[in-house]
Design a protein around this motif. Sequence first.
Motif, mmCIF file in Angstrom:
data_model
loop_
_atom_site.group_PDB
_atom_site.id
_atom_site.type_symbol
_atom_site.label_atom_id
_atom_site.label_comp_id
_atom_site.label_asym_id
_atom_site.label_seq_id
_atom_site.Cartn_x
_atom_site.Cartn_y
_atom_site.Cartn_z
ATOM 1 N N SER A 47 -5.994 -7.262 -2.752
ATOM 2 C CA SER A 47 -7.005 -6.349 -3.303
ATOM 3 C C SER A 47 -7.206 -5.117 -2.423
ATOM 4 O O SER A 47 -7.575 -4.054 -2.927
ATOM 5 N N LYS A 51 -5.398 0.397 -2.823
ATOM 6 C CA LYS A 51 -6.555 1.301 -2.829
ATOM 7 C C LYS A 51 -6.174 2.592 -2.108
ATOM 8 O O LYS A 51 -5.274 2.629 -1.278
ATOM 9 N N GLU A 52 -6.900 3.655 -2.462
ATOM 10 C CA GLU A 52 -6.628 4.949 -1.854
ATOM 11 C C GLU A 52 -7.076 5.007 -0.399
ATOM 12 O O GLU A 52 -6.493 5.710 0.415
ATOM 13 N N SER A 57 -5.383 -0.535 3.201
ATOM 14 C CA SER A 57 -4.957 0.182 1.986
ATOM 15 C C SER A 57 -3.659 0.947 2.221
ATOM 16 O O SER A 57 -3.339 1.346 3.341
ATOM 17 N N VAL A 83 -2.177 5.082 -4.705
ATOM 18 C CA VAL A 83 -2.245 3.860 -5.513
ATOM 19 C C VAL A 83 -1.010 3.767 -6.414
ATOM 20 O O VAL A 83 -0.368 2.713 -6.513
#
Length: 172
Positions: A47, A51-52, A57, A83
């Motif tokens: 998760s 993500k940006e 991330s 992303v």
Amino acid sequence: MRTETHTSHLGGDRDRRDTATRYALLPLRVFLGVTFLYAGLDKLTDSAFLKEAGAGSIGDMMRTVRDSSALPALVDLALENPVGFGYAIALGELAVGIGTLLGLLTRLAALGGALISLSLWLTVSWASDPYYYGNDLAYLMAWLPLVLAGAPLLSLDAALRARRRQRAGGHR
């Protein structure tokens, strides 16, 4: 004193060597296929990765390696949509892994794996010192035998090739 030779014994060693040679790329194919399949699934199910920004991330990772990469312009391109780039890498790894494991379009899958490894080496692991600590270069080199040889045994490519030969032979 016996003067006869045991050619069947000598032939047996040659047969084993020939068999080992034919199957030599199979462990590499399985390793790379499983590794890239796992890497793609790992990215898609993490998760934080897709993500940006934020810890773990793709966006933060790209910003971190930008100034130490061999091709900052490639990192800048990825940062335009981190992303989307993360999904592209993950889905590419999945496709490469599946194609390699099944032996379907193996040379193309291996080329994809080599290009992914090359892009990661030139961006993410370029600053590894000494250079051999960066595993992406080793993965790039590992893909090259499969780019050259494909999957001649235990593969859908081989089954399709045999089927084409059988059809061609039946129409002569």
